[in-house]
Design a protein around this motif. Sequence first.
Motif, PDB file in Angstrom:
ATOM      1  N   LEU A  11      -7.841  -3.140   3.655  1.00 39.08           N
ATOM      2  CA  LEU A  11      -7.634  -2.947   5.083  1.00 39.08           C
ATOM      3  C   LEU A  11      -6.263  -2.317   5.346  1.00 39.08           C
ATOM      4  CD1 LEU A  11      -8.691  -3.420   7.968  1.00 39.08           C
ATOM      5  CD2 LEU A  11      -7.678  -5.708   7.873  1.00 39.08           C
ATOM      6  N   ALA A  12      -5.238  -2.797   4.622  1.00 39.69           N
ATOM      7  CA  ALA A  12      -3.889  -2.231   4.787  1.00 39.69           C
ATOM      8  C   ALA A  12      -3.838  -0.784   4.323  1.00 39.69           C
ATOM      9  CB  ALA A  12      -2.884  -3.072   4.013  1.00 39.69           C
ATOM     10  N   MET A  13      -4.560  -0.475   3.263  1.00 35.44           N
ATOM     11  CA  MET A  13      -4.617   0.910   2.794  1.00 35.44           C
ATOM     12  C   MET A  13      -5.250   1.815   3.838  1.00 35.44           C
ATOM     13  SD  MET A  13      -5.636   0.128  -1.185  1.00 35.44           S
ATOM     14  CE  MET A  13      -5.785   1.846  -1.708  1.00 35.44           C
ATOM     15  N   ASP A  14      -6.239   1.303   4.553  1.00 41.06           N
ATOM     16  CA  ASP A  14      -6.834   2.073   5.650  1.00 41.06           C
ATOM     17  C   ASP A  14      -5.812   2.273   6.771  1.00 41.06           C
ATOM     18  OD1 ASP A  14      -9.230   2.195   4.301  1.00 41.06           O
ATOM     19  OD2 ASP A  14     -10.150   0.521   5.399  1.00 41.06           O
ATOM     20  N   ALA A  63       0.825  -1.208   0.000  1.00 40.57           N
ATOM     21  CA  ALA A  63       0.000   0.000   0.000  1.00 40.57           C
ATOM     22  C   ALA A  63       0.857   1.254   0.000  1.00 40.57           C
ATOM     23  CB  ALA A  63      -0.930  -0.016   1.214  1.00 40.57           C
ATOM     24  N   LYS A  64       1.953   1.247   0.758  1.00 44.04           N
ATOM     25  CA  LYS A  64       2.844   2.406   0.809  1.00 44.04           C
ATOM     26  C   LYS A  64       3.635   2.571  -0.495  1.00 44.04           C
ATOM     27  CE  LYS A  64       3.632   2.596   5.826  1.00 44.04           C
ATOM     28  NZ  LYS A  64       4.666   2.581   6.892  1.00 44.04           N
ATOM     29  N   ALA A  65       4.190   1.456  -0.990  1.00 45.85           N
ATOM     30  CA  ALA A  65       5.041   1.531  -2.182  1.00 45.85           C
ATOM     31  C   ALA A  65       4.260   1.981  -3.411  1.00 45.85           C
ATOM     32  CB  ALA A  65       5.696   0.174  -2.444  1.00 45.85           C
ATOM     33  N   MET A  66       3.028   1.534  -3.532  1.00 44.49           N
ATOM     34  CA  MET A  66       2.247   1.879  -4.718  1.00 44.49           C
ATOM     35  C   MET A  66       1.851   3.353  -4.749  1.00 44.49           C
ATOM     36  SD  MET A  66       2.062  -0.725  -6.723  1.00 44.49           S
ATOM     37  CE  MET A  66       0.590  -0.665  -7.756  1.00 44.49           C
ATOM     38  N   ALA A  67       2.040   4.063  -3.640  1.00 41.40           N
ATOM     39  CA  ALA A  67       1.773   5.500  -3.618  1.00 41.40           C
ATOM     40  C   ALA A  67       3.003   6.316  -4.010  1.00 41.40           C
ATOM     41  CB  ALA A  67       1.299   5.925  -2.228  1.00 41.40           C
ATOM     42  N   PRO A  84      -4.258   7.292  -0.054  1.00 42.94           N
ATOM     43  CA  PRO A  84      -5.256   8.045  -0.804  1.00 42.94           C
ATOM     44  C   PRO A  84      -5.640   7.395  -2.128  1.00 42.94           C
ATOM     45  CG  PRO A  84      -3.098   8.966  -1.221  1.00 42.94           C
ATOM     46  CD  PRO A  84      -2.887   7.812  -0.267  1.00 42.94           C
ATOM     47  N   LEU A  85      -5.043   6.247  -2.439  1.00 45.33           N
ATOM     48  CA  LEU A  85      -5.226   5.657  -3.761  1.00 45.33           C
ATOM     49  C   LEU A  85      -6.549   4.915  -3.881  1.00 45.33           C
ATOM     50  CD1 LEU A  85      -1.645   4.252  -4.477  1.00 45.33           C
ATOM     51  CD2 LEU A  85      -2.527   6.571  -4.787  1.00 45.33           C
ATOM     52  N   GLU A  86      -6.951   4.730  -5.124  1.00 42.46           N
ATOM     53  CA  GLU A  86      -8.145   3.942  -5.441  1.00 42.46           C
ATOM     54  C   GLU A  86      -7.724   2.502  -5.696  1.00 42.46           C
ATOM     55  OE1 GLU A  86     -11.242   3.457  -9.216  1.00 42.46           O
ATOM     56  OE2 GLU A  86     -10.111   5.323  -8.956  1.00 42.46           O
ATOM     57  N   LEU A  87      -8.505   1.561  -5.229  1.00 46.58           N
ATOM     58  CA  LEU A  87      -8.244   0.142  -5.440  1.00 46.58           C
ATOM     59  C   LEU A  87      -9.188  -0.381  -6.508  1.00 46.58           C
ATOM     60  CD1 LEU A  87      -6.570  -2.267  -4.437  1.00 46.58           C
ATOM     61  CD2 LEU A  87      -8.310  -2.657  -2.685  1.00 46.58           C
ATOM     62  N   PRO A 113      -1.066   6.287 -11.602  1.00 43.01           N
ATOM     63  CA  PRO A 113      -0.437   6.334 -10.277  1.00 43.01           C
ATOM     64  C   PRO A 113      -1.415   6.596  -9.137  1.00 43.01           C
ATOM     65  CG  PRO A 113       0.133   8.277 -11.566  1.00 43.01           C
ATOM     66  CD  PRO A 113      -0.536   7.323 -12.507  1.00 43.01           C
ATOM     67  N   ALA A 114      -2.637   6.954  -9.446  1.00 46.11           N
ATOM     68  CA  ALA A 114      -3.656   7.155  -8.407  1.00 46.11           C
ATOM     69  C   ALA A 114      -4.453   5.887  -8.142  1.00 46.11           C
ATOM     70  CB  ALA A 114      -4.598   8.287  -8.808  1.00 46.11           C
TER      71      ALA A 114
END
Length: 333
Positions: free
Chosen positions: A46-49, A21-25, A54-57, A70-71
């Motif tokens: 859940l990890a993104m929370d 989740a962190k790396a993909m931002a 801020p990204l969309e899954l 990248p978003a």
Amino acid sequence: MKPIIAITMGDAAGVGPEIIAKAMADPDIRERGKIFVIGDLRRLRLAMDVVSSPLELRAITDPSDIVDDPAVIDIIDIDCIPEDLPWGRLSAEAGHGAFLFIQKAVELAMAGSIDAICTGPLNKEALHLAGHAFPGHTEMLAELAGVKEVSMMLTAPNMRVIHVTTHLGLVDAIARIDGDRVYRTIARGHDLLVKSGMENPRVAVAAINPHGGENGLFGNGEEAAKVQPGVDRARAEGMDVVGPLPADTLFMLASRGDYDLVVAQYHDQGHIPVKVLGLKNGVNVTVGLPFVRTSVDHGTAFDIAGKDIVDHEPLLEALRQAGDLSPDRSGDA
């Protein structure tokens, strides 16, 4: 064209989902390739929370569906993790999930749909609890890809090291080394670098004994009997290879840029200099598979999972290496 890189989630109870989740931002890493995730969508959400991403899954079914925005995090959803699985707890469910994520990644890689797999950390005990009796990622990947022998390569800033032997005691490692094994290791490393775009890699092979044996003064002639035949065979095939060279100076020469690849004979000979140079940026590369595989050089860190304190820089470096080592797609239609 950017290489297509799949990140597998690893053990869903560990830090894998968080570091993804962190790396993909990171906008810079998204420029390195068309990167997507293979894992459990609900767990990644859940990890993104947890990390306030801020990204969309977005769920996809095939790498051809990647939007490369990248978003957005694109994910092939392998729905297998219980929604209430606690962070940091050993479980067969997470072990089985880790296997399923790798299985799907290998399927795509063998079909030519992706160029590289970057693996999140798994837990070997959880894997075994789920009935998958592999020592780790490397052996699992080799079996799924139908490959009998692979090599471990570690990378750090200014150095790449491939190992003739790895997880063996020193006496057993020396007994296992022979000219054929040395040659195969050189050839695998050389081939990987050539495929990644390096025209004529400079390879240096480490000796076994102190000072390279000092012409037989140290050891029992292992350099001449076990190492030199492999070096000679590689040179006869046109590879730019030198050695066996004394390890105490070889790694210094490699770190200043004299060589593109060092061939270490046993585990600690290769691991110590790499980890001294950059434990945080160390990357594990499996060489000999029909696709690129890189991995973070750390475990599942159950003690800090789900707390938003894990450092994702090792995953960023593993993704950089996956992109750098991937075949050039610029000639593709």
